[in-house]
Design a protein around this motif. Structure first.
Motif, PDB file in Angstrom:
ATOM      1  N   GLY A 157       0.830  -1.213  -0.194  1.00 33.28           N
ATOM      2  CA  GLY A 157       0.079  -0.112   0.243  1.00 33.28           C
ATOM      3  C   GLY A 157       0.669   1.197  -0.051  1.00 33.28           C
ATOM      4  O   GLY A 157       0.331   2.232  -0.116  1.00 33.28           O
ATOM      5  N   ALA A 158       2.199   1.115   0.189  1.00 29.19           N
ATOM      6  CA  ALA A 158       3.027   2.422   0.372  1.00 29.19           C
ATOM      7  C   ALA A 158       3.322   2.756  -1.260  1.00 29.19           C
ATOM      8  O   ALA A 158       4.008   3.898  -0.988  1.00 29.19           O
ATOM      9  CB  ALA A 158       4.131   2.112   0.932  1.00 29.19           C
ATOM     10  N   VAL A 159       3.018   1.921  -2.270  1.00 21.88           N
ATOM     11  CA  VAL A 159       3.461   2.366  -3.744  1.00 21.88           C
ATOM     12  C   VAL A 159       2.188   2.692  -4.514  1.00 21.88           C
ATOM     13  O   VAL A 159       1.617   1.720  -4.376  1.00 21.88           O
ATOM     14  CB  VAL A 159       4.384   1.344  -4.241  1.00 21.88           C
ATOM     15  CG1 VAL A 159       4.782   2.012  -5.664  1.00 21.88           C
ATOM     16  CG2 VAL A 159       5.621   1.249  -3.230  1.00 21.88           C
ATOM     17  N   VAL A 160       1.922   3.708  -4.781  1.00 18.55           N
ATOM     18  CA  VAL A 160       0.871   3.803  -5.524  1.00 18.55           C
ATOM     19  C   VAL A 160       1.091   3.626  -7.010  1.00 18.55           C
ATOM     20  O   VAL A 160       2.252   4.178  -7.761  1.00 18.55           O
ATOM     21  CB  VAL A 160       0.276   5.517  -5.649  1.00 18.55           C
ATOM     22  CG1 VAL A 160      -0.772   5.852  -6.403  1.00 18.55           C
ATOM     23  CG2 VAL A 160      -0.151   5.787  -4.228  1.00 18.55           C
ATOM     24  N   ARG A 161       0.413   2.600  -7.765  1.00 18.42           N
ATOM     25  CA  ARG A 161       0.599   2.555  -9.030  1.00 18.42           C
ATOM     26  C   ARG A 161      -0.564   2.944  -9.993  1.00 18.42           C
ATOM     27  O   ARG A 161      -1.744   2.614  -9.477  1.00 18.42           O
ATOM     28  CB  ARG A 161       0.760   0.878  -9.349  1.00 18.42           C
ATOM     29  CG  ARG A 161       2.024   0.336  -8.581  1.00 18.42           C
ATOM     30  CD  ARG A 161       2.050  -1.292  -8.638  1.00 18.42           C
ATOM     31  NE  ARG A 161       2.906  -1.530  -7.684  1.00 18.42           N
ATOM     32  CZ  ARG A 161       4.233  -2.098  -8.325  1.00 18.42           C
ATOM     33  NH1 ARG A 161       4.266  -2.062  -9.507  1.00 18.42           N
ATOM     34  NH2 ARG A 161       4.984  -2.791  -7.468  1.00 18.42           N
ATOM     35  N   LEU A 162      -0.346   3.754 -11.066  1.00 17.46           N
ATOM     36  CA  LEU A 162      -1.393   3.979 -11.730  1.00 17.46           C
ATOM     37  C   LEU A 162      -1.117   4.326 -13.260  1.00 17.46           C
ATOM     38  O   LEU A 162       0.126   4.710 -13.652  1.00 17.46           O
ATOM     39  CB  LEU A 162      -1.770   5.936 -11.395  1.00 17.46           C
ATOM     40  CG  LEU A 162      -2.769   6.570 -12.064  1.00 17.46           C
ATOM     41  CD1 LEU A 162      -4.265   5.835 -11.362  1.00 17.46           C
ATOM     42  CD2 LEU A 162      -2.793   8.004 -11.638  1.00 17.46           C
ATOM     43  N   PRO A 163      -1.850   3.575 -14.031  1.00 18.36           N
ATOM     44  CA  PRO A 163      -1.719   3.538 -15.526  1.00 18.36           C
ATOM     45  C   PRO A 163      -1.877   4.720 -16.132  1.00 18.36           C
ATOM     46  O   PRO A 163      -2.778   5.870 -15.490  1.00 18.36           O
ATOM     47  CB  PRO A 163      -2.707   2.569 -15.995  1.00 18.36           C
ATOM     48  CG  PRO A 163      -3.136   1.798 -14.741  1.00 18.36           C
ATOM     49  CD  PRO A 163      -2.940   2.626 -13.719  1.00 18.36           C
TER      50      PRO A 163
END
Length: 376
Positions: A134-140
């Motif tokens: 949850g500490a890393v935001v991944r967004l296409p």
């Protein structure tokens, strides 16, 4: 093409991304002069295309010009994971209040772009993603819409970054697009005590297929293992493990890396000798791998087709003869199958080299190499 940190930061400056003041030195005397011009405590940073510089002693603080000259002398010429530091970046020291992570990259699996942002920087992003997903935001990222000011603000807010970081994120995206990059990464991106957001490090990988659109500085040989392999026409990539891997065909080599990892060890490299490799190519590959001080054992995994197993065996014998005593220190596990496999095994049996161990299956060979690398 991977850029050195100083080259990545030159691109950042061009696109308005704040970076520390600094310049590149090739001698200790140049480092002293740069530190004097900066008139501030500095950091001496080895310029190599690999991670782990800090752990290897390649990033060193210096209080002033005399210390900068001394520390540069220690770093210049240092070998870090097979990469020799021929330059250092001398930068004004920056005291971070908070550290973040930010990257834009081509997502080959999805056929698009991906943004990765975290409120925790300065650590290996793979380790962080594994321990705290949850500490890393991944967004296409939509290739047409890209990352405008509004999208950058949402991305920063979602990862817990301060509002002023949004402008930097937007400009990092511009670097990816304008420079035809495959990866633009900053770790750490920092917020200073006076609330400035600064790219403290930089990693950029450019798409070689777009080189015709840019006037770029030619890549300079570093004398590292990858350059030495390239000069011999070998498809070699240095990795961080202890088991050297040689195979014929990219698919077989990738499978071998996975099997080595499954056996509890980490591969030290990717090395594909190709489908029609000669004994000389095999000898060249083994010489490169044994030149890596991190390698504790070697796994040669060959399925004979165009490359006959007897040619591979002759290459191993030739390489070990050329290496002499240097070839005796680390075990070499060999698995031969396919075209002329029996002949290849006989050649190795007759050579009776103390470093060579033959194993009949890929899984058993990987397990043997992993055990030997661990000293068992």
């Amino acid at each position: 093409m991977d850029l050195y940190e100083y080259q990545a930061k030159e691109l950042f400056r061009r696109h308005g991304i704040p970076v520390p003041r600094g310049a590149v030195a090739e001698t200790p005397a140049e480092a002293r002069a740069i530190a004097a011009d900066l008139n501030a405590p500095v950091v001496i940073k080895a310029q190599v295309k690999t991670g782990g510089r800090g752990k290897a002693g390649g990033i060193r603080p210096a209080a002033g010009p005399v210390a900068a000259e001394h520390e540069a002398a220690r770093v210049l010429g240092m070998d870090i994971k097979g990469h020799r530091a021929r330059r250092v970046l001398v930068e004004a020291a920056t005291v971070p209040f908070e550290e973040y992570y930010a990257a834009f990259l081509v997502d080959r699996a999805e056929g698009g772009f991906l943004a990765m942002v975290s409120g925790q920087g300065g650590v290996e992003i793979e380790e962080l993603a594994a321990s705290d997903p949850g500490a890393v935001v991944r967004l296409p990222v939509d290739p047409v819409e890209g990352v405008d000011a509004d999208a950058a603000r949402l991305l920063a807010a979602g990862a817990g970054l301060p509002e002023q970081a949004a402008e930097v994120l937007e400009r990092l995206w511009r670097v990816l697009v304008a420079e035809d990059a495959l990866l633009v990464e900053v770790n750490p991106l920092v917020c200073t005590t006076d609330q400035r957001v600064v790219a403290l490090d930089g990693k950029v990988t450019l798409d070689d297929n777009a080189a015709f659109r840019h006037r770029r500085e030619a890549e300079e040989p570093t004398g590292g293992l990858e350059d030495r392999a390239r000069a011999k026409g070998l498809n070699y990539v240095k990795l961080d493990g202890t088991v050297g891997v040689i195979g014929n065909g990219a698919g077989l080599v990738m499978s071998t890396l996975d099997v080595v990892a499954g056996a509890g060890a980490a591969p030290a490299n990717f090395l594909d000798i190709g489908g029609g490799a000669s004994a000389q190519v095999m000898a060249d590959g083994l010489e490169i791998i044994l030149a890596d001080p991190d390698v504790r054992s070697v796994l040669v995994n060959v399925f004979g087709g165009i490359t006959a197993c007897d040619a591979v065996a002759n290459g191993i014998v030739t390489a070990l003869e050329l290496l002499g005593e240097r070839g005796h220190g680390r075990p070499i596990v060999v698995r031969l199958d396919g075209n002329n496999a029996e002949l290849g095994r006989r050649i190795l049996d007759q050579a009776r080299h103390p470093a060579v161990r033959q194993v009949s299956t890929m899984d058993a060979a990987a397990a043997t190499a992993a055990r030997l690398a661990a000293g068992a």
